[in-house]
Design a protein around this motif. Structure first.
Motif, PDB file in Angstrom:
ATOM      1  N   TYR A 572       0.839  -1.188   0.000  1.00  0.00           N
ATOM      2  CA  TYR A 572       0.000   0.000   0.000  1.00  0.00           C
ATOM      3  C   TYR A 572       0.883   1.252   0.000  1.00  0.00           C
ATOM      4  N   PHE A 573       0.336   2.350  -0.502  1.00  0.00           N
ATOM      5  CA  PHE A 573       1.040   3.643  -0.570  1.00  0.00           C
ATOM      6  C   PHE A 573       2.331   3.543  -1.392  1.00  0.00           C
ATOM      7  N   SER A 574       2.327   2.670  -2.402  1.00  0.00           N
ATOM      8  CA  SER A 574       3.545   2.450  -3.183  1.00  0.00           C
ATOM      9  C   SER A 574       3.990   3.710  -3.915  1.00  0.00           C
ATOM     10  N   ASN A 575       3.035   4.560  -4.316  1.00  0.00           N
ATOM     11  CA  ASN A 575       3.424   5.773  -5.044  1.00  0.00           C
ATOM     12  C   ASN A 575       4.322   6.658  -4.181  1.00  0.00           C
ATOM     13  N   PHE A 576       3.970   6.844  -2.908  1.00  0.00           N
ATOM     14  CA  PHE A 576       4.778   7.676  -2.020  1.00  0.00           C
ATOM     15  C   PHE A 576       6.072   6.976  -1.607  1.00  0.00           C
ATOM     16  N   ILE A 577       5.976   5.699  -1.276  1.00  0.00           N
ATOM     17  CA  ILE A 577       7.151   4.969  -0.798  1.00  0.00           C
ATOM     18  C   ILE A 577       8.229   4.909  -1.881  1.00  0.00           C
ATOM     19  N   ASP A 578       7.829   4.640  -3.102  1.00  0.00           N
ATOM     20  CA  ASP A 578       8.811   4.569  -4.191  1.00  0.00           C
ATOM     21  C   ASP A 578       9.516   5.918  -4.385  1.00  0.00           C
ATOM     22  N   ILE A 612       2.726   8.563  15.960  1.00  0.00           N
ATOM     23  CA  ILE A 612       1.654   8.918  15.033  1.00  0.00           C
ATOM     24  C   ILE A 612       1.899   8.355  13.640  1.00  0.00           C
ATOM     25  N   GLY A 613       0.829   7.814  13.045  1.00  0.00           N
ATOM     26  CA  GLY A 613       0.800   7.545  11.620  1.00  0.00           C
ATOM     27  C   GLY A 613       1.538   6.319  11.147  1.00  0.00           C
ATOM     28  N   LEU A 614       1.734   6.252   9.848  1.00  0.00           N
ATOM     29  CA  LEU A 614       2.245   5.064   9.174  1.00  0.00           C
ATOM     30  C   LEU A 614       3.597   4.614   9.697  1.00  0.00           C
ATOM     31  N   THR A 615       4.504   5.553   9.916  1.00  0.00           N
ATOM     32  CA  THR A 615       5.842   5.190  10.393  1.00  0.00           C
ATOM     33  C   THR A 615       6.003   5.439  11.883  1.00  0.00           C
ATOM     34  N   ASP A 633       3.943  23.838   7.465  1.00  0.00           N
ATOM     35  CA  ASP A 633       2.604  23.295   7.709  1.00  0.00           C
ATOM     36  C   ASP A 633       2.590  21.824   7.315  1.00  0.00           C
ATOM     37  N   TYR A 634       2.375  20.958   8.298  1.00  0.00           N
ATOM     38  CA  TYR A 634       2.369  19.526   8.005  1.00  0.00           C
ATOM     39  C   TYR A 634       1.514  18.802   9.028  1.00  0.00           C
ATOM     40  N   SER A 635       1.118  17.592   8.668  1.00  0.00           N
ATOM     41  CA  SER A 635       0.374  16.716   9.575  1.00  0.00           C
ATOM     42  C   SER A 635       0.964  15.317   9.484  1.00  0.00           C
ATOM     43  N   LEU A 636       1.281  14.727  10.628  1.00  0.00           N
ATOM     44  CA  LEU A 636       1.865  13.386  10.635  1.00  0.00           C
ATOM     45  C   LEU A 636       0.838  12.304  10.311  1.00  0.00           C
ATOM     46  N   THR A 637      -0.442  12.655  10.280  1.00  0.00           N
ATOM     47  CA  THR A 637      -1.450  11.685   9.841  1.00  0.00           C
ATOM     48  C   THR A 637      -1.674  11.729   8.334  1.00  0.00           C
ATOM     49  N   ASP A 638      -1.038  12.698   7.673  1.00  0.00           N
ATOM     50  CA  ASP A 638      -1.079  12.731   6.207  1.00  0.00           C
ATOM     51  C   ASP A 638      -0.121  11.664   5.690  1.00  0.00           C
ATOM     52  N   PRO A 639      -0.597  10.691   4.898  1.00  0.00           N
ATOM     53  CA  PRO A 639       0.262   9.576   4.484  1.00  0.00           C
ATOM     54  C   PRO A 639       1.550  10.002   3.803  1.00  0.00           C
ATOM     55  N   GLU A 640       1.463  10.934   2.863  1.00  0.00           N
ATOM     56  CA  GLU A 640       2.673  11.324   2.131  1.00  0.00           C
ATOM     57  C   GLU A 640       3.690  11.978   3.059  1.00  0.00           C
ATOM     58  N   THR A 641       3.212  12.884   3.906  1.00  0.00           N
ATOM     59  CA  THR A 641       4.120  13.565   4.832  1.00  0.00           C
ATOM     60  C   THR A 641       4.775  12.575   5.778  1.00  0.00           C
ATOM     61  N   ASN A 642       3.983  11.684   6.347  1.00  0.00           N
ATOM     62  CA  ASN A 642       4.505  10.723   7.310  1.00  0.00           C
ATOM     63  C   ASN A 642       5.538   9.808   6.666  1.00  0.00           C
ATOM     64  N   LEU A 643       5.250   9.361   5.450  1.00  0.00           N
ATOM     65  CA  LEU A 643       6.183   8.470   4.767  1.00  0.00           C
ATOM     66  C   LEU A 643       7.473   9.185   4.392  1.00  0.00           C
ATOM     67  N   GLU A 644       7.377  10.443   3.972  1.00  0.00           N
ATOM     68  CA  GLU A 644       8.604  11.188   3.681  1.00  0.00           C
ATOM     69  C   GLU A 644       9.432  11.383   4.949  1.00  0.00           C
ATOM     70  N   PHE A 645       8.772  11.788   6.037  1.00  0.00           N
ATOM     71  CA  PHE A 645       9.493  12.031   7.285  1.00  0.00           C
ATOM     72  C   PHE A 645      10.119  10.738   7.812  1.00  0.00           C
ATOM     73  N   GLY A 646       9.346   9.639   7.776  1.00  0.00           N
ATOM     74  CA  GLY A 646       9.855   8.368   8.288  1.00  0.00           C
ATOM     75  C   GLY A 646      11.015   7.848   7.470  1.00  0.00           C
ATOM     76  N   THR A 647      10.925   7.986   6.148  1.00  0.00           N
ATOM     77  CA  THR A 647      12.006   7.530   5.269  1.00  0.00           C
ATOM     78  C   THR A 647      13.259   8.376   5.468  1.00  0.00           C
ATOM     79  N   TYR A 648      13.060   9.677   5.570  1.00  0.00           N
ATOM     80  CA  TYR A 648      14.194  10.576   5.828  1.00  0.00           C
ATOM     81  C   TYR A 648      14.861  10.232   7.159  1.00  0.00           C
ATOM     82  N   TYR A 649      14.053  10.011   8.186  1.00  0.00           N
ATOM     83  CA  TYR A 649      14.583   9.722   9.521  1.00  0.00           C
ATOM     84  C   TYR A 649      15.380   8.420   9.528  1.00  0.00           C
TER      85      TYR A 649
END
Length: 739
Positions: A572-578, A612-615, A633-649
């Protein structure tokens, strides 16, 4: 929320005719058209009435629904008939609902039926019906909620049997929230009863001995151990006088003295004497058990502690209590002597009943052995516990022993070979250990590592990865397992008639009773597709699908294909994860594994700790990442934001961990400072200069949660890599964690 889409050969619609035809498909009428199906129509229609009744209810056609439910309740197969009878208790006016409850009790009269009926009787004020429905309850096994309803009726009516039944309930089992709320709300009943007691029957604080015992249990429930310890002599005096002694009361007495008093040795002596005095009762176990724990806590009484635990083991036939005493005996033994523990585990392994109960002890023992350099002990213990310990522990000790042989920390003992050396080589012994780990029936982690060490490839590797954790089959199931056709028909009917919200709760309640792998995966696929349909509420079906497929994979009675396994490891969420894995140079399999393990792909989940969220990012971590990425301006429950932050971290942790994916994942869970400290300590303990293999390091991590987290993430990453990338990548991805 309903979903409608093409599924396999089915078109899920709400029309009755289409639904009946769909239902016919999975009951065996796959060929021959409607004329062929009509020969079996009578049986099919009975169960179809339940699902059609649900549809009518959804349409607001209550009378039509009642007709369908009544028809199915009389003639349907077991589960559909039962469900129909239950639906009838929710339809009509109060009297109609009450009558339907009485009919339900006539036909089923089990705990679930009683609870459903009693709730309805309570809402309509029919206390007499509650009293009748709850006669002859089992105070040890029946629902506490159900028993509480009965106690409430007895209290309101001030019936004389109240104190006797309340005492039975309060002393037959562990105190629950239902016990406490009844005690809190109906304490006045004690005063009413006490008005009729003679002075000699009233004890401390004007309470009878039974009421005192109930109060004592509440003290322990509320963890008022100091108060309970002060009352201990009074409770013992009641035992000597008139109060019936019960295991639960003695257990509470032991807890009070263990947690509420510092006179450990004195209290241990007291309980030992009581154990001898009440040796002929079921309560002797807890006297011995807590005497052992108190001696162990006092220190300097090692022999007495072990003797008490031995006596506790011999004093009971209850397997769970016996296992509990053995666990504490082994723990006490480990506190006293590591060498004695190593040489004694076999003696107790043959006595326990539930191998998994001791997994945490052996996990801890594994750490102690490694950090104390007792590497040869792994073989000694393995020889004693093989066949008695859980599959997971046998695999763990086998694999570690093999790795210690490979690394040269131990040499094989008492083995010969034909290699002219007179002794079996370490490599041969290691291969044997890895093979044992591979074939133990363990979870995926040690199977993956053992397969890597054995250099399995092609069909051999495919067989390992496609085979469930245990093909003994159905260790979670009853003996002579066979699918329950009526239960499977109910679950498939929910899918065919478009009621996905009913599938997972029913499956979760009944999967141990007899649901085939085929049916579980069929339903997981259906829920997965529901999750893909429009509607925010439908996202829950993705998580349900993963859990169902994962459980099916663990206890499957047959190997699973890659396609089936992919239900347990979706993308799931392959578009953002890729996108963000490419941006921050992280293997996508690791991020999929992380998201699956952290949140099961639930974008809105918030843990009890505030992650919070996916990651599962903490808010302060998110703030720090947002500052570095210049996001305002961001929300950790937003899938794209959470995935970017988690991947970066995670990418930052990999960089700070000198490129080690494993150490980065451990740091994601426990913090990089802790992981660096643990790694430095483990390197010193193993006598290495500046490096340590990842698979051995993770076994030395002192936090159980972090150890398990690391193993789970390694397994999931490898599975994603195997399922979605080339099979040839298997050695490389495993090696990236080990090295």
């Amino acid at each position: 929320m309903k979903c409608s889409f093409k599924f396999s050969t089915f078109s899920i619609r709400r029309t009755t005719l289409a639904s009946v035809c769909i239902f016919s498909l999975f009951t065996g009428c796959l060929t021959g058209g409607l004329s062929s199906c009509s020969r079996k129509q009578a049986k099919i229609d009975y169960d179809a009435d339940y699902f059609i009744g649900l549809q009518k209810l959804a349409e607001g056609k209550e009378n039509e629904a009642r007709i369908k439910f009544t028809h199915c309740a009389k003639n349907g197969s077991a589960y559909c008939a039962r469900k129909s009878a239950e639906e009838l208790t929710k339809i009509g006016d109060i009297q109609e609902k009450n009558n339907a409850c009485r009919e339900l009790l006539k036909k089923y009269d089990d705990a679930d039926a009683k609870l459903l009926a009693v709730r309805q009787f309570l809402s309509s004020g029919e206390t007499g019906s509650i009293f009748d429905a709850t006669d002859n309850l089992d105070f040890e096994k029946d629902s506490n909620e159900l028993i509480k309803y009965r106690m409430t009726v007895l209290s309101d009516k001030k019936l004389s049997i109240l104190e006797t039944e309340v005492y039975k309930w309060f002393t037959a089992r562990a105190v629950s929230d239902e016990h406490y709320t009844f005690y809190r709300d109906y304490l006045h009943s004690f005063s009413d009863i006490n008005d009729n007691l003679s002075d000699e029957n009233q004890g401390i604080q004007g309470l009878s001995p039974r009421q005192f015992a109930i109060q004592y249990r509440i003290d322990i429930y509320k963890r008022n151990y100091l108060v309970a310890a002060e009352k201990a002599p009074a409770l013992l005096s009641y035992f000597e006088d008139s109060l019936e002694i019960t295991p639960q009361l003695v257990s509470d007495l032991g807890k009070a003295l263990f947690y509420g008093s510092s006179n450990y040795a004195k209290n241990a002596n007291l309980l030992s004497e009581c154990a001898k005095k009440y040796a002929a009762t079921d309560s002797a176990f807890y006297f011995w058990f807590y005497a052992g724990r108190l001696y162990d806590k006092a220190g300097l009484y090692a022999k007495q502690a072990l003797t008490c635990f031995e006596n506790a083991i011999q004093s009971t036939q209850d397997t769970s209590r016996k296992d509990n005493a053995i666990w504490y005996l082994l723990k006490a033994l480990l506190n006293q002597s590591l060498d004695n523990t190593v040489n004694s585990v076999g003696k107790y392994a043959s006595q326990w009943t539930d191998p998994e109960y001791f997994d945490d002890f052996f996990e801890n023992l594994c750490q102690v052995l490694l950090i104390n350099g007792k590497w040869s002990a792994f073989k000694t213990i393995l020889d004693q516990i093989d066949g008695f310990a859980s599959d997971e522990i046998v695999a763990q000790y086998s694999y570690i022993y093999g790795r210690l042989l490979q690394e040269g920390f131990v040499q094989p003992k008492n083995t010969v070979d034909t290699n002219n050396s007179g002794e079996k080589s370490s490599s041969q012994e290691a291969q044997k250990a890895f093979t044992r780990a591979l074939n133990s029936g363990t979870s995926m982690y040690y199977k993956i590592l053992a397969a890597y060490q054995l250099r399995l490839a092609g069909k051999d590797l495919l067989e390992v990865l496609e085979t469930p954790s245990s093909l003994k089959p159905r260790t979670y199931f009853e003996k002579d397992y066979a699918p329950d056709e009526a239960l499977e028909k109910l679950l498939k009917g929910y899918a065919s008639y478009g009621f996905p919200e009913k599938i997972y709760p029913e499956w979760l309640k009944n999967y141990k009773k007899g649901i085939s792998t085929d049916t579980s995966l069929y339903l997981a696929d259906y829920l997965d597709r529901c999750g893909n349909s429009e509607g925010a509420d439908n996202e829950q079906y993705h998580q349900q699908s993963i859990r169902m497929a994962n459980r099916a994979a663990v206890i499957s009675e047959r190997p699973l294909t890659k396609k089936e396994m992919s239900l347990a490891y979706p993308k799931y969420f392959s578009n953002f994860i890729d996108i963000y894995c490419k941006k921050y140079d992280i293997n996508t399999s690791i991020i999929y594994a992380l998201v699956r393990s952290e949140s099961f792909f639930d974008a809105n989940i918030v843990s009890s700790a505030g992650a919070i969220g996916l990651t599962q990012l903490m808010e302060f971590t998110g703030n720090d990442i947002a500052r570095k990425l210049k996001k305002q301006d961001y929300s950790l429950t937003d899938p794209e934001t959470n995935l970017e932050f988690g991947t970066y971290y995670l990418a930052e942790l990999v960089r700070r961990s000198d490129g080690s994916y494993l150490n980065a994942l451990l740091s994601y869970n426990a913090g990089i400072t802790r992981v660096r400290r643990w790694l430095s300590s483990s390197i010193n303990e193993f006598g290495s200069k500046n490096k340590m293999s990842g698979d051995l390091f993770v076994e030395t991590v002192p936090y159980e949660e972090t150890r398990g987290y690391g193993k789970k993430l390694v397994s999931a990453t490898v599975m994603y890599e195997w399922l979605y990338n080339e099979s040839s990548s298997f050695p490389q991805i495993v090696q990236s964690f080990i090295n």
